[in-house]
Design an enzyme around this catalytic site. Structure first.
Site, PDB file in Angstrom:
ATOM      1  N   ASP A  47       0.819  -1.215   0.000  1.00 37.77           N
ATOM      2  CA  ASP A  47       0.000   0.000   0.000  1.00 37.77           C
ATOM      3  C   ASP A  47       0.856   1.269   0.000  1.00 37.77           C
ATOM      4  O   ASP A  47       0.443   2.300  -0.535  1.00 37.77           O
ATOM      5  CB  ASP A  47      -0.933  -0.012   1.210  1.00 37.77           C
ATOM      6  N   LEU A 162      -8.743   4.173  11.197  1.00 38.81           N
ATOM      7  CA  LEU A 162      -9.357   3.023  11.860  1.00 38.81           C
ATOM      8  C   LEU A 162      -8.554   2.620  13.091  1.00 38.81           C
ATOM      9  O   LEU A 162      -9.128   2.276  14.132  1.00 38.81           O
ATOM     10  CB  LEU A 162      -9.463   1.851  10.884  1.00 38.81           C
TER      11      LEU A 162
END
Length: 258
Positions: A47, A162
């Site tokens: 990522d 998150l």
């Protein structure tokens, strides 16, 4: 999307031996071009590489198709050397937009950066930060005593947001997540969900005594006084995913993990 041109595919890697070997085989099989000249970019890594590549192509919005050679690979597809043409042709696009961050530091200098995941403020010393939060010109929180705060895009809501106990936002939602990082006072404030049209300003208190840094993805500025953040719809990037594994589906599935 126009019919893909496989004479103009670029391959980038995260620099690991495994990814570099795979890229060499793919280049021999499918050809290779400079990123700036490509119709598609294939990113071999994780990522982090995907974010770097998306920033690189943001001005041209060249679609990026990732294949996972990292640890999590939330934004990547499964690696395969075969059928790249058909995978690109069948891939589902997801369009995401960055946050524009403008920083005023303690020297009076103004600097800007873009963030596809989030803009974060962090305390830069042993003392907690004190941050005033203003939304669309109105003070919503006069003083947040904390380790920091962040404003996240939907695409970034499953990342650091998150981990900081912020909400997961559907990828197509025209929303932003405002999330405190280790809040001390008010202890029970868990953040807010804002319209993507909101302009959020963070003002640091006692900046000399309680230094704060601001980060847009991987760009950091230190000793900030004010940070203003808004979504920039004049720019955007396109990610490509195999059918059935779209970013929308991944974000939705993440809400049912435990």
């Amino acid at each position: 999307m126009a019919s893909p041109s496989f004479d103009r595919v670029a391959f980038v890697t995260n620099g690991t031996a495994e990814a570099d070997i795979a890229a060499s085989r793919l280049r021999a099989r499918y050809g290779d071009n400079a990123v700036e000249d490509a119709d598609f970019v294939v990113a071999l890594g994780g990522d982090g590489l995907m974010l770097q590549t998306l920033h690189r192509v943001m001005s041209s919005d060249i679609p990026v198709y990732g294949m996972n050679f990292g640890s999590v690979g939330f934004m990547m597809n499964t690696f395969s050397e075969d059928d790249l043409e058909s995978r690109l042709a069948a891939a589902q696009p997801t369009h995401i937009y960055p946050l524009s961050m403008e920083v005023l530091d303690t020297t009076g200098q103004t600097q800007t950066a873009l963030a596809l995941n989030e803009v974060s403020l962090f305390r830069a010393s042993y003392q907690a930060a004190k941050i005033q939060i203003i939304v669309d010109g109105e003070t919503r929180l006069d003083e947040l005593i904390c380790d920091g705060a962040l404003l996240s895009t939907p695409a970034g809501s499953t990342a650091y947001n998150l981990s900081a106990h912020g909400p997961i936002l559907p990828i197509e939602a025209q929303l932003l997540a405002l999330t405190p990082i280790s809040p001390f006072r008010p202890r029970r404030w868990r953040g807010a969900i804002l319209s993507n049209r909101a302009v959020v300003k963070f003002i640091t208190r006692e900046a000399d005594k309680r230094p704060v840094s601001a980060v847009a993805d991987n760009v950091e500025f230190q000793h900030v006084l004010e940070v203003t953040v808004r979504e920039d719809r004049s720019r955007g990037v396109t990610l490509l995913f195999d059918p059935g594994t779209s970013l929308e589906e991944r974000v939705l599935s993440e809400q049912f993990r435990f």
